[in-house]
Structures are given as structure tokens and as C-alpha cells.
Design an enzyme around this catalytic site. Structure first.
Site, PDB file in Angstrom:
ATOM      1  N   TYR A 129      57.268  60.665  42.340  1.00  0.00           N
ATOM      2  CA  TYR A 129      56.450  59.475  42.094  1.00  0.00           C
ATOM      3  C   TYR A 129      56.732  58.450  43.189  1.00  0.00           C
ATOM      4  O   TYR A 129      57.888  58.095  43.441  1.00  0.00           O
ATOM      5  CB  TYR A 129      56.801  58.881  40.739  1.00  0.00           C
ATOM      6  CG  TYR A 129      55.770  57.927  40.202  1.00  0.00           C
ATOM      7  CD1 TYR A 129      54.785  58.372  39.333  1.00  0.00           C
ATOM      8  CD2 TYR A 129      55.775  56.588  40.556  1.00  0.00           C
ATOM      9  CE1 TYR A 129      53.833  57.509  38.830  1.00  0.00           C
ATOM     10  CE2 TYR A 129      54.832  55.710  40.052  1.00  0.00           C
ATOM     11  CZ  TYR A 129      53.857  56.176  39.186  1.00  0.00           C
ATOM     12  OH  TYR A 129      52.917  55.319  38.692  1.00  0.00           O
ATOM     13  N   TYR A 142      46.054  57.562  43.603  1.00  0.00           N
ATOM     14  CA  TYR A 142      46.985  56.940  42.652  1.00  0.00           C
ATOM     15  C   TYR A 142      46.505  57.176  41.235  1.00  0.00           C
ATOM     16  O   TYR A 142      45.706  56.424  40.698  1.00  0.00           O
ATOM     17  CB  TYR A 142      47.089  55.443  42.946  1.00  0.00           C
ATOM     18  CG  TYR A 142      48.134  54.724  42.113  1.00  0.00           C
ATOM     19  CD1 TYR A 142      49.463  55.141  42.101  1.00  0.00           C
ATOM     20  CD2 TYR A 142      47.797  53.613  41.353  1.00  0.00           C
ATOM     21  CE1 TYR A 142      50.415  54.481  41.340  1.00  0.00           C
ATOM     22  CE2 TYR A 142      48.743  52.936  40.594  1.00  0.00           C
ATOM     23  CZ  TYR A 142      50.059  53.374  40.594  1.00  0.00           C
ATOM     24  OH  TYR A 142      51.000  52.719  39.852  1.00  0.00           O
TER      25      TYR A 142
END
Lengths: 141, 397
Positions: free
Chosen positions: B296, B346
Site C-alpha cells: 500500500y 488509487y
């Protein structure tokens, strides 16, 4: 002059739980909550101690001293009240009593801020609210 | 004896809508597109779907994100498992974990996990999508008002503060952070789904404007509209389906929260450490066994600190660890091989998860990493507050 710039910035107001903090601020006192059971000092305003969950609490005046834990410099205008301020610093100050508070450092250029720098609270006064800011403690030279 | 959850389930379907400045569809409609694509990808019949887990992005916070009503829009009657989940960027991994546990317990068979978000509005900037708190009218009340009064707005500020502390404590440099951004852009040039596909140099990185110093623009993730869905199935079923299964070998979580008490090192020690312990133990692997990382990457710093907490290097040595281009194409530890959130798209925790599935399957085409036996996939939420981990593999045992 500072007042003119500050006028359109968001100025907080006390709610019931934080009133002792904001009342203290107007009187130039940094007020924190100390757990009666375990002695841990916390930032207001929460009813429970985040170490032992006790609700027995005494408001205490903090020393107003601490050190810079970390800092950042804001370059973008996220709120129109800060249009004349960029680039301005944001600092996390670790108070001598333990809690960490978000504020701005005054009396120091952004380039001279260092982690661990000792600082002391001072109050930026507005009509009905005073805001804690922190100034580096100068060593005698 | 291997852990009973090791290889018990697999990801059998993946559906991804167009992502980025995609307009004209609601979050619900995008979610339905992703679910339809995931079902088709898996070869399952829609009637075989008996679980649904949903996660909304910032549109969830704003009140018009996906949630439980998605079940009705999809016409999925008689579900055995249903929930709307939210632990921010760690949710995608957590949805797969909940699905895997439920399937292993016999509570469900094929569970769809879907994320959808539409933070971008036509004609407005990416910054506007996540800077909303600054526009609240009226006076901020209580202690929280000190943040706005200081000019502290949004996640960029929080992560800048954390990054600064790591830089000051350990000497981490902008060159090192920039190397992460440059490497991920190299990967993105080979990913048709990536939003940013023009190569960048370290000079471009240094020249990109400050967002919140020490974060340059190129330290920060994109903002995207879109949706991604995955399907989790039991291992037996997975082996009879259309796609190569991405078996779930390990799972873990770690949540330091945002406890700002004396002695808590919130900025430079993350939940990844606890999650890694659990997931490595379950999978029976360690950092030396990991072939590919999908970490991440809301910011470059998140990648660096996560590598440390997974034991790829010691605490504080993330900078030197990445500076030789180890994470980039051709490097020893291929990381964020679709460009990640910095250069790809994203979709919160679905960004690393989708690319982890693609690589585990061996479907990365031009960017496929040759050795893809163990793929580490992480999700991070809050300000390094919440962490979820999956270890995926094309091999069941």
C-alpha cells in the site's frame, strides 16, 4: 497586523467538555487532564483515561514546556484564511507531561526547526479565544 | 504441520473498471460493473455467489458510497454472508480474510469483495476531493478545532509529519523516497490500466512542487474514480475454475490506531509488524521467500516504512535498502509492479490486491515478474493506523 491576517482563519470554540481548556487558555494557562487513578496526563477532552479507562480526573496546569516531536511545512492553501501564511509550519509538540499537541512554532524560521528542539507555549489571543503556539526556548549564549 | 488456513482458499475472480478521471457512473454502477467483470473472469455462475462484502472510499464518508443496498442492485438474494466493512486502506485485505475464514468454516462458498469510489468531480482537482474538511463552514468546536486553527488539513499533513520524523531519526533522504516514485513509474509504463504512464526521473521528482514539505507532489498517490472486485472461493472449487487460482497462504492484521501517548512511536513503527508475524507464521514463509511485494503506497514513505516492518531490512534502514533501485523493474525485490497508487490507480487496498492477483496468476504481460511463487500484499489505513496483509501464491502447497 497579525490579527488582520488571522481574522479569516478558523477559530475554534469550546464545547462543554473542552471548556476548562479554553477558559484556561484565555487566562494564559495550558490545562490538561490528569487521571486520579494512574496519574497519566492526557490532552482534553475525553472522559476516560486512555491508559486505565478511569473516569476520575483532575484538571491540572501544565508547565507549558515541551519539545518538537516532528514538523511539516504547508505550501498549499487548503483554507483561504491561510493564503497569506504559506509556507507555514505545523508542529507536533510533545509536552513535558507526556501528551502531544498539534500547533505552530513561532519565532523560528521553517529552515531552522529541528526535532527535539525545546519549546514553550505562548498564547495567540483573539476576541473570545486564545490559541496555544510554541516558541523555541533560546539558550543563553 | 501446515496451518489449516494455508492454501484453504483462493482468489478466483478479478474485475476492474476503467479507473481515474472516469465520469458518468455512480459508485453503485461502477461496483456492479466490477462485480460483473469478476464473475465473468472467474467462470462462476452468478447464482453461485453467496457472499458479498463491500467497502466504500471517501464517497462512503460523504454519504453516497456503496453499502449493503448493493446486494439489491445486484439482485443477489439468499446470501450466506453479507457485510459492509471499513478499516480504511486495510479493508480490501480484511474483506478477503473474512471471506476466507467464512468459506473455511463452511459458512459460504464464493464471496464477492468489492470496492468502489467516485471522489473526483468533473472540472475539479484531485486535491479538492480529499481536502474537504477545510471547507466546513462555521467554527470548529472542541479540541479538534486546534487542528484547523493551526492550518492542519488532511492526510497529506499527517503523512508529512510521519515522513519528517523518519528522515530526522534515520537520515532518510529525498533521493531515497524519490527512487521509490521513479521505480513505480517505470512499472506503470508497462501497465495499460495505469493513469500515469510517462517515465519520470529523479530530477522530475525533486522539481515537483511541495504538497506538504517534506512531501513532493510525486510522493503522493493519485485520486481515482472506479471499482475493483475480487471473488474468494474454496481451494477445491478454485482448481476447477477458469483462472489460475491465487491461493491465500497467509493472512494477518495489525492496528496501532492513533494512540498518541508518551512512548508510542506512531510515526515510524506501523501495524505491519504485527500483521507480518501472523501472516508469515500462517504461510510458513519469511521475507527471504517473498518474490514480489504489492505494498500500500498512499505515499512513498508508506512503502519504505512497510518494508522495514516486514523485516526486509532493519528499522531505519529502509532508505539505503531502496536506493539502489531494488524495487524497480529488474531489481531484486519487484514492488508495486503495476505502478501502485502513486502511478497506477488509487483504489485503496484494491490497488495492491488487484496487482497481486495479476502477478500471482502470471498475467502481468510485459511487466510480469518471472518468479511469482510468493506475493506479499498489504493494506494500510488511517495514518499508519490500520494494517492488513495477504500472502498469495499460484501454488496451493
Amino acid at each position: 497586523m497579525a490579527d488582520t491576517q488571522a481574522r479569516s482563519k478558523p477559530l475554534p470554540e469550546a464545547d462543554e467538555a473542552s471548556r476548562p481548556f479554553y477558559d484556561g487558555a484565555l487566562a494564559g494557562r495550558l490545562m490538561l487532564m490528569r487521571c486520579d487513578d494512574c496519574g497519566t496526563v492526557r490532552l482534553p477532552s475525553r472522559r476516560h483515561c486512555d491508559r486505565c479507562l478511569s473516569t476520575e480526573t483532575t484538571w491540572v496546569q501544565a508547565s507549558g514546556r515541551g519539545s518538537v516531536r516532528t514538523f511539516a511545512v504547508m505550501h498549499r492553501v487548503y483554507h483561504p484564511g491561510f493564503a497569506d501564511e504559506v509556507p507555514y509550519n505545523i508542529a507536533v509538540v510533545e509536552l513535558a507531561e507526556g501528551p502531544r499537541i498539534v500547533s505552530n512554532l513561532v519565532g523560528v524560521s521553517n529552515a531552522d526547526i529541528r526535532l527535539g528542539m525545546p519549546v514553550e507555549v505562548e498564547w495567540e489571543r483573539h476576541n473570545d479565544v486564545a490559541l496555544p503556539k510554541f516558541r523555541p526556548l533560546t539558550s543563553d549564549r | 504441520m501446515p496451518h489449516p488456513m494455508r492454501g484453504a482458499t483462493a482468489i478466483t475472480g478479478l474485475g476492474m473498471t476503467p479507473m481515474g478521471r472516469v465520469f458518468g457512473k455512480s459508485a453503485t454502477e461502477l461496483a456492479a460493473d466490477a462485480v460483473r467483470l469478476a464473475i465473468a473472469d472467474s467462470g462462476l455462475r452468478k447464482e453461485e455467489i453467496d457472499g458479498l462484502l463491500t467497502n466504500a472510499g471517501v464517497t462512503g464518508t460523504a454519504g453516497h458510497g456503496i453499502g449493503l443496498p448493493l446486494q439489491n442492485y445486484l439482485g443477489l438474494a439468499n446470501l450466506r454472508l453479507l457485510n459492509h466493512m471499513n478499516a480504511a486502506g486495510s479493508t480490501a485485505a480484511q474483506m478477503v480474510q473474512y471471506a476466507a475464514l467464512a468459506i473455511a468454516a463452511g459458512m459460504a462458498n464464493n464471496v464477492v469483495c468489492v470496492f468502489a469510489d467516485t471522489p473526483l468531480q468533473e472540472g475539479t482537482s484531485s486535491g479538492a476531493a480529499y481536502g474537504g474538511a477545510a471547507r466546513n463552514p462555521g467554527r470548529p468546536r472542541g479540541m479538534a478545532g486546534l487542528y484547523a486553527a493551526a492550518g492542519f488539513f488532511g492526510a497529506n499533513t499527517s503523512y508529512a509529519l510521519a515522513t519528517r520524523r523518519h528522515m530526522a531519526l534515520y537520515g532518510t533522504t529525498h533521493d531515497q523516497l524519490g527512487t521509490i516514485a521513479v521505480g513505480q513509474r517505470q512499472w506503470a509504463t508497462m501497465n495499460p490500466s495505469a493513469q500515469m504512464r510517462e517515465p519520470i526521473t529523479l530530477e522530475d521528482y525533486h522539481a515537483s512542487r511541495w504538497i506538504v514539505e517534506p512531501l513532493h507532489l510525486l510522493d503522493c498517490c493519485l485520486v481515482s474514480n472506479g471499482a475493483v472486485a475480487v471473488i474468494v472461493s474454496g481451494a477445491e472449487r478454485a482448481e476447477s475454475l477458469r483462472q489460475p487460482p491465487a491461493f491465500v497462504l497467509g493472512m494477518g492484521q495489525g492496528h496501532p490506531g492513533d494512540v498518541q501517548r508518551a512512548g508510542v512511536e506512531a510515526e515510524t513503527e506501523t501495524g505491519a509488524k504485527l500483521a507480518a508475524e501472523t501472516a508469515y507464521r500462517m504461510a510458513g514463509v519469511g521475507p527471504d521467500d517473498v518474490d514480489i511485494c504489492q505494498l500500500y503506497d498512499c505515499y512513498t514513505y508508506t512503502v519504505l516504512v512497510t518494508l522495514e516492518d516486514y523485516g526486509f531490512c532493519k528499522k531505519g534502514e529502509g532508505g539505503p535498502f531502496v536506493e539502489d533501485g531494488r524495487l524497480a523493474p529488474g531489481g531484486a525485490l519487484p514492488t508495486n509492479t503495476g505502478g501502485g497508487e502513486l502511478s497506477g490507480y488509487y483504489m485503496w487496498g484494491m490497488t495492491p490486491l488487484s496487482e497481486a492477483v495479476i502477478q500471482a496468476r502470471g498475467q502481468g504481460a510485459e511487466r510480469q515478474v518471472a518468479k511469482h511463487d510468493v506475493v506479499l500484499c498489504t493494506g494500510n489505513g488511517g495514518v499508519l493506523s490500520y494494517h492488513g496483509c495477504l500472502i498469495l501464491s499460484p501454488h496451493r502447497s
